[in-house]
Design an enzyme around this catalytic site. Structure first.
Site, PDB file in Angstrom:
ATOM      1  CD1 TRP A 159      29.146  19.650 -10.107  1.00  0.00           C
ATOM      2  CD2 TRP A 159      30.502  18.657 -11.283  1.00  0.00           C
ATOM      3  NE1 TRP A 159      28.586  19.526 -11.388  1.00  0.00           N
ATOM      4  CE2 TRP A 159      29.380  18.860 -12.091  1.00  0.00           C
ATOM      5  CE3 TRP A 159      31.629  17.567 -11.849  1.00  0.00           C
ATOM      6  CZ2 TRP A 159      29.592  18.499 -13.530  1.00  0.00           C
ATOM      7  CZ3 TRP A 159      31.290  17.417 -13.098  1.00  0.00           C
ATOM      8  CH2 TRP A 159      30.594  17.818 -14.058  1.00  0.00           C
ATOM      9  CG  ASP A 240      36.714  19.415 -12.214  1.00  0.00           C
ATOM     10  OD1 ASP A 240      36.765  20.285 -13.171  1.00  0.00           O
ATOM     11  OD2 ASP A 240      35.462  19.036 -11.878  1.00  0.00           O
ATOM     12  CE  LYS A 276      31.770  26.047 -14.784  1.00  0.00           C
ATOM     13  NZ  LYS A 276      31.120  24.751 -15.214  1.00  0.00           N
TER      14      LYS A 276
HETATM   15  N1  PLA Z   1      33.682  20.265 -12.685  1.00  0.00           N
HETATM   16  C1  PLA Z   1      32.953  20.998 -11.706  1.00  0.00           C
HETATM   17  C2  PLA Z   1      33.736  21.252 -10.545  1.00  0.00           C
HETATM   18  C3  PLA Z   1      31.881  21.769 -12.282  1.00  0.00           C
HETATM   19  O1  PLA Z   1      31.196  22.596 -11.138  1.00  0.00           O
HETATM   20  C4  PLA Z   1      31.106  21.699 -13.457  1.00  0.00           C
HETATM   21  C5  PLA Z   1      29.837  22.070 -13.822  1.00  0.00           C
HETATM   22  C6  PLA Z   1      32.004  20.836 -14.419  1.00  0.00           C
HETATM   23  C7  PLA Z   1      33.187  20.246 -14.110  1.00  0.00           C
HETATM   24  C8  PLA Z   1      31.386  20.570 -15.713  1.00  0.00           C
HETATM   25  O2  PLA Z   1      31.222  21.696 -16.484  1.00  0.00           O
HETATM   26  P1  PLA Z   1      31.137  21.589 -18.257  1.00  0.00           P
HETATM   27  O3  PLA Z   1      31.175  20.170 -18.592  1.00  0.00           O
HETATM   28  O4  PLA Z   1      30.173  22.423 -18.714  1.00  0.00           O
HETATM   29  O5  PLA Z   1      32.684  22.075 -18.360  1.00  0.00           O
HETATM   30  N2  PLA Z   1      29.216  22.613 -12.887  1.00  0.00           N
HETATM   31  C9  PLA Z   1      27.879  23.405 -12.800  1.00  0.00           C
HETATM   32  C10 PLA Z   1      26.975  22.593 -14.112  1.00  0.00           C
HETATM   33  C11 PLA Z   1      28.205  24.716 -13.137  1.00  0.00           C
HETATM   34  C12 PLA Z   1      26.702  21.323 -13.988  1.00  0.00           C
HETATM   35  O6  PLA Z   1      26.399  20.685 -13.017  1.00  0.00           O
HETATM   36  O7  PLA Z   1      26.764  20.481 -15.071  1.00  0.00           O
HETATM   37  C13 PLA Z   1      27.227  23.225 -11.664  1.00  0.00           C
HETATM   38  O8  PLA Z   1      26.316  24.052 -11.518  1.00  0.00           O
HETATM   39  O9  PLA Z   1      27.723  22.652 -10.649  1.00  0.00           O
END
Ligand code: PLA
Length: 429
Positions: A159, A240, A276
Site C-alpha cells: 500500500w 496491518d 472496510k
Molecule cells: N492499510 C492498508 C493495507 C490499506 O489498504 C489501507 C487503505 C489502510 C491501511 C488505511 O485505511 P484507513 O486509514 O481508512 O483505515 N487503503 C485504501 C484507501 C482503501 C487509502 O489509500 O487510504 C486503498 O485504496 O488502498
C-alpha cells in the site's frame, strides 16, 4: 498608568524589529519556494474521477465498497447501532487518550478471539486511534522512539502510504521481495531470503490478510515459516489488518496470521481498521495493538503509546468507536454484521468471476485466471502505466497507475465495458 506604560513598551518591540528588518515587497508569498506536492497516487484518482464529466466514468481507484448500483453503503448494523447510541443520548466529552474501553475490548476480541489467554493475562496494550492509517502512524512513532535505528521492511509492492507513514516519522524503510509477476503469485523464496538478511531487531510489516495491492497472501504453511523466521532472526512483526472479513468473508479465518504468530510466542504490533469491514471509512475507527510477553511490558508500552498519541491528536473520536463497540459486543448485531460482510465479500467474488469470464471470451490467448486467484478488494492486473493511461484517458476508467483495480467499485453492468477497455489497452499499448 502602569499598565499603559507596559503596553507601550510591549508594542514598541515589534515596531522596532520591523524597522530593523528590511520590509519585503508584498508581491509574493513567503512560501513561494514551496513546491507543489504530487496528487496522492490513490486518493488523487478519486479527485480526478470527480472532475471527469464522462458519462461512462468508473472509479476503480480507492478501495471503498459500493453496491450493485455503485452507491456507497451504510451497513444495516451500523444504522441499528447508531439508533441505539442516539437513544442513549450520550455526551460529547473527550474520550481518554487510549480511547473507549468497550471499543478497545471489542477490537482485541476481534483480533485474537474473545477469551484469548493474552487478554486474560493482561499482556495486550491497545490504543484506539485514527483508523488504520493513524494506528500505523502511532506505531511508526513508537518504533522511531523505542526501536532507534531499526529498519522497517515493507513488501514490494505494498500500500503506497506505508512509505509515507514510516518515512515521515524518520524511520528507515526497505523493501522485501513479495510479488512474482511471472507466476502472479508470492515470491516466497525472495521474501524469506530478504528477511533472513534483515538485521536482528528490524520490523517487518505484514498484511494480515488480503494483501494490498496484489491480492496474494501466504499459505498457512508459509505463514508458519515466516513466523519461525521472525523468531530466529529476532524480527518484530507489525501486522496491518485493514481487511479483516474481506479476504474470506470470515473474521476468524482472516485473523489467522496474527493469531498464529501470538501462538508461536512472538510479540506483535497490529494496526486495525474498521473502514472496510464496517464501512466506517469517514469515521476514522481503528486501533494500534501490541501483544507482548508480559503484563508489565504491556503497561509500560501503553503508557508510552498514550504519550505519543497525546501529542499527535490528543484523544480519538467517539462516534465511530461507539458504533464498532455496539456491533461487536452485541451478540445479535455481531451475527448480523457477519452476514453483511459475507454479502460484501460475496459480491466482490462474483464480479471477479464475471470479469475473468468476460476477458477469457474476448481475449482467450491470454491467461486471466489470476483474477480469481487474487483475494480481497483488489485485482493487480499487470497493466503498465501507459496502459493505465489509456484506460483512463480513452475509457474514463479511473485506477491507480500500478495497475490495481478495486473490484469493490465494479458491478455486473460494467463488467463488459471494463473488459473491453482492458483488452484494448493490452492489445494496443
Ligand atoms: N492499510 C492498508 C493495507 C490499506 O489498504 C489501507 C487503505 C489502510 C491501511 C488505511 O485505511 P484507513 O486509514 O481508512 O483505515 N487503503 C485504501 C484507501 C482503501 C487509502 O489509500 O487510504 C486503498 O485504496 O488502498
Amino acid at each position: 498608568m502602569q499598565l499603559q506604560a507596559r503596553m507601550q513598551v510591549r508594542s514598541a518591540g515589534p515596531r522596532r524589529a520591523a524597522a530593523a528588518v528590511p520590509v519585503r515587497a508584498m508581491a509574493g508569498s513567503r512560501f513561494a519556494d514551496v513546491a507543489q506536492a504530487p496528487p496522492d497516487p490513490i486518493l488523487g484518482v478519486s479527485e480526478a474521477f470527480r472532475a471527469s464529466t464522462d458519462p461512462n466514468k468508473l472509479n476503480l481507484g480507492v478501495g471503498a465498497y459500493r453496491d450493485e448500483q455503485l452507491k456507497p453503503v451504510v451497513l444495516s448494523v451500523v444504522k441499528k447501532a447508531e439508533s441505539k447510541i442516539f437513544s442513549r443520548n450520550e455526551n460529547k466529552e473527550y474520550l481518554t487518550i487510549e480511547g473507549l474501553d468497550a471499543f478497545r475490548k471489542a477490537t482485541v476480541d476481534l483480533l485474537l478471539g474473545a477469551g484469548h489467554p493474552a487478554i486474560k493475562e493482561g499482556r495486550v496494550a491497545v490504543v484506539q486511534s485514527l483508523s488504520g492509517t493513524g494506528s500505523l502512524r502511532v506505531g511508526a512513532a513508537f518504533i522511531a522512539r523505542f526501536m532507534k535505528g531499526a529498519t522497517v521492511y515493507l513488501s514490494n509492492p505494498t500500500w503506497g502510504n506505508h512509505r509515507n507513514i514510516f518515512g515521515d516519522e524518520g524511520v528507515e524503510w526497505k523493501y522485501y521481495r513479495y510479488f512474482d509477476a511471472d507466476t502472479v503469485g508470492l515470491d516466497f523464496k525472495g521474501m524469506t531470503e530478504d528477511l533472513q538478511a534483515a538485521p536482528p531487531g528490524s520490523v517487518v510489516v505484514l498484511h494480515g490478510c488480503a494483501h494490498n495491492p496484489t491480492g496474494i497472501d501466504p499459505t498457512k504453511e508459509q505463514w508458519a515459516a515466516i513466523a519461525d523466521l521472525c523468531k530466529e532472526r529476532n524480527l518484530m512483526p507489525f501486522f496491518d489488518v485493514a481487511y479483516q472479513g474481506f479476504a474470506t468473508g470470515d473474521l476468524d479465518k482472516d485473523a489467522y496470521a496474527p493469531r498464529l504468530f501470538v501462538e508461536r510466542g512472538l510479540e506483535i504490533m497490529v494496526a486495525q481498521s474498521y473502514s472496510k469491514n464496517l464501512g466506517l471509512y469517514g469515521e476514522r475507527v481503528g486501533a494500534l495493538v501490541m501483544v507482548l510477553s508480559d503484563k508489565e511490558a504491556a503497561s509500560r508500552c501503553l503508557s508510552q503509546l498514550k504519550r505519543l498519541a497525546r501529542a499527535l491528536y490528543s484523544n480519538p473520536p467517539t462516534h465511530g468507536a461507539r458504533i464498532a463497540a455496539e456491533v461487536v459486543n452485541d451478540k445479535e448485531l455481531f451475527e448480523e454484521w457477519k452476514g453483511e460482510m459475507r454479502g460484501m465479500a460475496g459480491r466482490i467474488e462474483r464480479v471477479r468471476g464475471e470479469l475473468q469470464r468476460s476477458l477469457e471470451s474476448k481475449y482467450p490467448a491470454k491467461d486471466w485466471s489470476f483474477i480469481t486467484k487474487q483475494i480481497g478488494m483488489f485485482s493487480f492486473t499487470g497493466l503498465t502505466p501507459a496502459q493505465v493511461d489509456n484506460m483512463t484517458n480513452k475509457h474514463a476508467i479511473f485506477m491507480t497507475r500500478d495497475g490495481r483495480i478495486s473490484l469493490a467499485g465494479l458491478n455486473s453492468a460494467k463488467v463488459e465495458y471494463l473488459a473491453d477497455a482492458i483488452v484494448d489497452s493490452v492489445r494496443n499499448h
